[in-house]
Design a protein around this motif. Structure first.
Motif, PDB file in Angstrom:
ATOM      1  N   THR A  89      30.708  77.008  41.396  1.00 46.44           N
ATOM      2  CA  THR A  89      30.608  78.208  42.232  1.00 46.44           C
ATOM      3  C   THR A  89      31.974  79.070  41.461  1.00 46.44           C
ATOM      4  O   THR A  89      32.904  78.305  41.304  1.00 46.44           O
ATOM      5  CB  THR A  89      31.061  78.085  43.562  1.00 46.44           C
ATOM      6  N   LEU A  90      31.577  80.125  41.016  1.00 48.31           N
ATOM      7  CA  LEU A  90      32.383  80.966  40.166  1.00 48.31           C
ATOM      8  C   LEU A  90      32.959  82.379  40.718  1.00 48.31           C
ATOM      9  O   LEU A  90      31.848  82.929  41.408  1.00 48.31           O
ATOM     10  CB  LEU A  90      31.982  81.069  38.789  1.00 48.31           C
ATOM     11  N   LEU A  91      33.837  82.821  40.457  1.00 49.83           N
ATOM     12  CA  LEU A  91      34.278  84.054  41.025  1.00 49.83           C
ATOM     13  C   LEU A  91      34.074  85.167  39.883  1.00 49.83           C
ATOM     14  O   LEU A  91      34.753  85.147  38.965  1.00 49.83           O
ATOM     15  CB  LEU A  91      35.666  84.055  41.835  1.00 49.83           C
ATOM     16  N   VAL A  92      33.544  86.241  40.363  1.00 45.64           N
ATOM     17  CA  VAL A  92      33.652  87.476  39.550  1.00 45.64           C
ATOM     18  C   VAL A  92      34.472  88.511  40.313  1.00 45.64           C
ATOM     19  O   VAL A  92      33.855  89.008  41.278  1.00 45.64           O
ATOM     20  CB  VAL A  92      32.162  87.848  38.998  1.00 45.64           C
ATOM     21  N   GLY A  93      35.601  88.985  39.779  1.00 44.20           N
ATOM     22  CA  GLY A  93      36.411  89.688  40.769  1.00 44.20           C
ATOM     23  C   GLY A  93      37.565  90.289  39.981  1.00 44.20           C
ATOM     24  O   GLY A  93      37.775  89.943  38.687  1.00 44.20           O
ATOM     25  N   PRO A  94      38.351  91.403  40.493  1.00 48.84           N
ATOM     26  CA  PRO A  94      39.356  92.081  39.947  1.00 48.84           C
ATOM     27  C   PRO A  94      40.604  91.088  39.807  1.00 48.84           C
ATOM     28  O   PRO A  94      40.773  90.383  40.376  1.00 48.84           O
ATOM     29  CB  PRO A  94      39.676  93.322  40.704  1.00 48.84           C
ATOM     30  N   ASP A  95      41.487  91.556  38.547  1.00 52.62           N
ATOM     31  CA  ASP A  95      42.326  90.534  38.481  1.00 52.62           C
ATOM     32  C   ASP A  95      43.574  90.745  39.466  1.00 52.62           C
ATOM     33  O   ASP A  95      44.308  89.982  39.560  1.00 52.62           O
ATOM     34  CB  ASP A  95      43.101  90.676  36.942  1.00 52.62           C
ATOM     35  N   THR A  96      43.422  91.800  40.371  1.00 54.99           N
ATOM     36  CA  THR A  96      44.252  92.003  41.378  1.00 54.99           C
ATOM     37  C   THR A  96      44.228  90.787  42.370  1.00 54.99           C
ATOM     38  O   THR A  96      45.119  90.723  43.243  1.00 54.99           O
ATOM     39  CB  THR A  96      44.005  93.347  42.066  1.00 54.99           C
ATOM     40  N   ILE A  97      43.076  90.120  42.548  1.00 56.84           N
ATOM     41  CA  ILE A  97      42.978  88.958  43.425  1.00 56.84           C
ATOM     42  C   ILE A  97      44.110  87.799  43.021  1.00 56.84           C
ATOM     43  O   ILE A  97      44.920  87.427  44.115  1.00 56.84           O
ATOM     44  CB  ILE A  97      41.854  88.536  43.331  1.00 56.84           C
ATOM     45  N   LEU A  98      44.335  87.776  41.809  1.00 61.06           N
ATOM     46  CA  LEU A  98      45.250  86.847  41.175  1.00 61.06           C
ATOM     47  C   LEU A  98      46.908  87.159  41.129  1.00 61.06           C
ATOM     48  O   LEU A  98      47.864  86.341  41.430  1.00 61.06           O
ATOM     49  CB  LEU A  98      45.112  86.084  39.798  1.00 61.06           C
ATOM     50  N   THR A  99      47.010  88.644  40.646  1.00 59.46           N
ATOM     51  CA  THR A  99      48.235  89.297  40.555  1.00 59.46           C
ATOM     52  C   THR A  99      48.694  90.112  41.610  1.00 59.46           C
ATOM     53  O   THR A  99      50.046  89.872  41.904  1.00 59.46           O
ATOM     54  CB  THR A  99      48.118  90.127  39.328  1.00 59.46           C
ATOM     55  N   ILE A 100      48.126  90.775  42.279  1.00 63.65           N
ATOM     56  CA  ILE A 100      48.874  91.490  43.511  1.00 63.65           C
ATOM     57  C   ILE A 100      48.407  91.017  44.824  1.00 63.65           C
ATOM     58  O   ILE A 100      49.393  90.870  45.654  1.00 63.65           O
ATOM     59  CB  ILE A 100      48.135  93.008  43.479  1.00 63.65           C
ATOM     60  N   ASN A 101      47.268  90.648  45.208  1.00 64.75           N
ATOM     61  CA  ASN A 101      47.076  90.078  46.528  1.00 64.75           C
ATOM     62  C   ASN A 101      47.771  89.059  47.148  1.00 64.75           C
ATOM     63  O   ASN A 101      48.207  89.111  48.286  1.00 64.75           O
ATOM     64  CB  ASN A 101      45.555  89.537  46.526  1.00 64.75           C
ATOM     65  N   PRO A 102      48.478  88.240  46.196  1.00 67.04           N
ATOM     66  CA  PRO A 102      49.461  87.048  46.907  1.00 67.04           C
ATOM     67  C   PRO A 102      50.773  87.743  47.363  1.00 67.04           C
ATOM     68  O   PRO A 102      51.238  87.333  48.424  1.00 67.04           O
ATOM     69  CB  PRO A 102      49.796  86.143  45.764  1.00 67.04           C
ATOM     70  N   HIS A 103      51.089  89.050  47.142  1.00 67.68           N
ATOM     71  CA  HIS A 103      51.999  89.825  47.323  1.00 67.68           C
ATOM     72  C   HIS A 103      51.803  90.761  48.614  1.00 67.68           C
ATOM     73  O   HIS A 103      52.498  91.134  49.228  1.00 67.68           O
ATOM     74  CB  HIS A 103      52.690  90.552  46.174  1.00 67.68           C
ATOM     75  N   LEU A 104      50.443  90.819  48.811  1.00 69.42           N
ATOM     76  CA  LEU A 104      50.087  91.882  49.710  1.00 69.42           C
ATOM     77  C   LEU A 104      49.468  90.926  51.102  1.00 69.42           C
ATOM     78  O   LEU A 104      49.843  91.658  52.192  1.00 69.42           O
ATOM     79  CB  LEU A 104      48.972  92.859  49.489  1.00 69.42           C
ATOM     80  N   TYR A 105      49.138  90.025  50.950  1.00 70.36           N
ATOM     81  CA  TYR A 105      48.725  89.182  52.114  1.00 70.36           C
ATOM     82  C   TYR A 105      49.392  88.093  52.343  1.00 70.36           C
ATOM     83  O   TYR A 105      49.627  87.103  51.277  1.00 70.36           O
ATOM     84  CB  TYR A 105      47.241  88.798  51.572  1.00 70.36           C
ATOM     85  N   ARG A 106      49.969  87.643  53.523  1.00 70.92           N
ATOM     86  CA  ARG A 106      50.875  86.848  54.009  1.00 70.92           C
ATOM     87  C   ARG A 106      50.150  85.377  53.809  1.00 70.92           C
ATOM     88  O   ARG A 106      50.390  84.307  53.534  1.00 70.92           O
ATOM     89  CB  ARG A 106      51.479  86.840  55.061  1.00 70.92           C
ATOM     90  N   LYS A 107      48.928  85.423  54.472  1.00 71.35           N
ATOM     91  CA  LYS A 107      47.973  84.154  54.480  1.00 71.35           C
ATOM     92  C   LYS A 107      46.695  84.334  53.918  1.00 71.35           C
ATOM     93  O   LYS A 107      45.864  85.116  54.587  1.00 71.35           O
ATOM     94  CB  LYS A 107      47.697  83.745  55.908  1.00 71.35           C
TER      95      LYS A 107
END
Length: 184
Positions: A89-107
């Motif tokens: 199972t592979l993810l096709v998504g924007p790099d923001t998932i790895l770079t920005i989302n950890p800073h926007l979403y607490r959990k």
């Protein structure tokens, strides 16, 4: 040359995939592969996933199934892949998932660094700012002066379109009326 860069990346990616079976001794994949796309159907990211699907199927000699799972700036798709633990199972998504989302979403519901590893970067997209011609906005300077600039549409919190608009507003000193939710 810059306009052709995404197509060149896509061609290089497809070529590398076609050569992959001879480069690796182990047999992978051993069953159908799921590509979980963090984009709605018909959007550029979904189209790219569907464009590479035939090359992946041919290279891997396995079916490649695309599933769209949208929401939470790509976190729902990332969580689906992080919890799959099947190696297929592979993810096709924007790099923001790895770079920005950890800073926007607490959990996030999963350990991002332990659960997801980047494999390749195969496409890039530009953000385009548009408005209705009736708005009579001949320049970006006039656009940021409009009261309605403080309200805008995006793909959701943490998406590239949201972050691009917030960067524009911050650069111009414009206060946004859009409010990020508490994602805890």
């Amino acid at each position: 040359m810059k306009a052709h860069t995404p197509l060149l990346r896509l061609a290089a990616f497809a070529l590398a995939l076609a050569m992959a079976p001879s480069a690796f001794a182990q047999a992978w994949p051993t069953k159908p592969v799921r590509l979980v796309a963090a984009f709605p159907p018909g959007t550029p990211g979904d189209v790219i996933a569907r464009l590479i699907q035939p090359a992946l199927q041919a290279a891997w000699n396995q079916p490649v199934i695309i599933e769209n799972k949208t929401g939470a700036g790509g976190n729902l798709a990332a969580g689906e892949v992080a919890h799959a633990r099947d190696g297929h199972t592979l993810l096709v998504g924007p790099d923001t998932i790895l770079t920005i989302n950890p800073h926007l979403y607490r959990k996030l519901g999963f350990d991002l660094r332990a659960s997801l590893k980047p494999v390749t970067y195969f496409a890039s997209f530009n953000q385009t700012l548009v408005c209705n011609p009736a708005a009579d906005v001949p320049s970006l300077a006039k656009f940021v002066q409009l009261p309605s600039t403080r309200l805008y549409a995006s793909g959701g919190a943490g998406t590239p379109s949201h972050m691009a608009m917030e960067m524009l507003l911050a650069t111009t000193g414009t206060k946004s009326s859009n409010r990020l939710q508490d994602f805890s």
